[in-house]
Design an enzyme around this catalytic site. Structure first.
Site, PDB file in Angstrom:
ATOM      1  N   HIS A   1       0.826  -1.229   0.130  1.00  0.00           N
ATOM      2  CA  HIS A   1       0.087   0.071  -0.138  1.00  0.00           C
ATOM      3  C   HIS A   1       0.981   1.205   0.032  1.00  0.00           C
ATOM      4  O   HIS A   1       0.365   2.326  -0.207  1.00  0.00           O
ATOM      5  CB  HIS A   1      -0.983   0.064   1.289  1.00  0.00           C
TER       6      HIS A   1
ATOM      7  N   ASP B   1      -0.239  -7.839   1.411  1.00  0.00           N
ATOM      8  CA  ASP B   1      -0.016  -6.247   1.202  1.00  0.00           C
ATOM      9  C   ASP B   1       1.579  -6.234   1.326  1.00  0.00           C
ATOM     10  O   ASP B   1       2.307  -5.586   2.007  1.00  0.00           O
ATOM     11  CB  ASP B   1      -0.298  -5.594   2.659  1.00  0.00           C
TER      12      ASP B   1
ATOM     13  N   SER C   1       5.125   2.185   7.647  1.00  0.00           N
ATOM     14  CA  SER C   1       4.881   1.143   6.730  1.00  0.00           C
ATOM     15  C   SER C   1       5.966   0.833   5.997  1.00  0.00           C
ATOM     16  O   SER C   1       6.336   1.375   5.178  1.00  0.00           O
ATOM     17  CB  SER C   1       3.647   1.588   5.946  1.00  0.00           C
TER      18      SER C   1
END
Length: 287
Positions: free
Chosen positions: A133, A163, A239
C-alpha cells in the site's frame, strides 16, 4: 510532503494480548543483570587458569600476589560486562545500512504531493521489500538508500493478499547491504521497528510480540491474515519497514496499526507480515 497513511484497524485493542510495561522493564533488567555476575565468574576462571599455569613454574606466588591477580582479572571482567552495548544499539547498527526511504506520487495527487514509507534490501541485487500500500497506484516511485543514493524504482512483484511488494531500483549504491532474514517469533519476544515515522528518518522503537496469527480488516473490505501483533511504536511512515528480532534479523514487514479512535497515530498495537510470508515475494526461501 505527507507521510503515507498506514492501514488503520478498527478492531479494539485486546488488553490480554499486551504485556504490562512494568513487567517488560523488570524482564529487561533481569536480562541485563546477568552480565555483571557472568563477567565476574569469567574473570575468576581466567585468573585461576593463570595461577595454575604459574604453578607449573618453579617460582611460587605469595597470597598477596594471588589476591592481586584475582582482583585485577575480576575488575577486567566487570568492565567488559558493563561495556557491552545495549541490544537496541546493536540492532540499529546492523539494520541501518539496509533500510530504504520510499516516496511515491499517488495517482491523481497534486504535483507537489507525495506519500512515503520504508523498505528493506533483501538480496545482493538490491531488491527492496516493502508494504504494497506504500507504492500501489503510484505514478512514480523514488528510493533513497542509507548512503544517500537516490534512484527511481519499479514494482517487480506484488502480493495484494499479503500487502507485500518488491521494488527493483534503477540504480544501486556503491555497496549493497542486504538484511539478514530471521525465523519465527513467539509471544513475549523482544522486537524492534525501524522506519521514517512522520518523516523522521532512521527511527527505532522497541517492544515485544503481543500476539500471533492475527487477522485484521483493511481498506476495500479485505483482510490480512497470519499477522504478528506487537507493541513497538509505529506511525505513518513506518509502513513497509522491517520488524527485527534481538539479533537484528528481519522477522516481519510492518503493514498496519490499530487505532480505535480512527486517528492516524499509534496507540499500542502494530501488525507485521511474517518474513516467512513476505520474503517469498522476493524469492527468499521458506523460514
Amino acid at each position: 510532503m505527507r507521510v503515507f497513511d498506514e492501514y488503520r484497524v478498527e478492531t479494539p485493542a485486546t488488553p490480554d494480548d499486551e504485556q504490562p510495561a512494568r513487567q517488560r522493564r523488570a524482564t529487561s533488567w533481569l536480562r541485563k543483570s546477568w552480565l555483571v555476575p557472568a563477567g565476574v565468574a569469567l574473570a575468576v576462571v581466567l585468573a585461576s587458569i593463570a595461577l595454575i599455569r604459574s604453578n607449573d613454574r618453579p617460582s611460587t606466588l605469595s597470597p598477596e600476589q594471588i589476591s592481586s591477580t584475582i582482583s585485577s582479572e575480576v575488575a577486567k571482567g566487570v568492565d567488559a560486562a558493563l561495556n557491552v552495548p545495549p541490544v537496541g544499539e546493536a540492532v540499529f547498527k546492523a539494520i541501518q545500512p539496509s533500510v530504504v526511504f520510499i516516496s511515491g506520487r499517488p495517482n491523481g495527487s497534486a504535483p507537489d504531493e507525495t506519500a512515503s514509507g520504508a523498505g528493506v534490501i533483501v538480496d545482493a541485487s538490491g531488491q527492496i521489500l516493502t508494504a504494497r500500500h506504500v507504492v500501489h497506484d503510484s505514478t512514480s516511485i523514488e528510493v533513497t538508500f542509507a548512503d544517500g543514493t537516490q534512484s527511481e524504482a519499479t514494482i517487480a512483484s506484488e502480493e495484494p493478499e499479503n500487502d507485500i511488494a518488491v521494488l527493483r531500483p534503477a540504480q544501486l549504491p556503491s555497496v549493497v547491504v542486504p538484511a539478514v532474514l530471521g525465523g519465527g517469533v513467539q509471544i513475549g519476544d523482544d522486537v524492534y521497528a525501524t522506519g521514517h515515522p512522520f518523516g523522521f528518518a532512521d527511527s527505532l522503537s522497541a517492544g515485544v510480540v503481543s500476539g500471533l496469527n492475527r487477522t485484521v480488516p483493511i481498506a476495500g473490505g479485505q483482510t490480512l491474515d497470519g499477522l504478528i501483533q506487537f507493541d513497538a511504536a509505529v506511525n505513518p511512515g513506518n509502513s513497509g519497514g522491517p520488524l527485527l528480532n534481538s539479533a537484528g534479523q528481519v522477522v516481519g514487514i510492518v503493514t498496519a496499526l490499530a487505532n480505535p479512535s480512527q486517528e492516524k497515530f499509534f496507540v499500542g498495537l502494530g501488525f507485521a507480515v511474517p518474513i516467512a510470508t513476505a520474503g517469498g515475494a522476493a524469492g527468499a526461501p521458506q523460514q
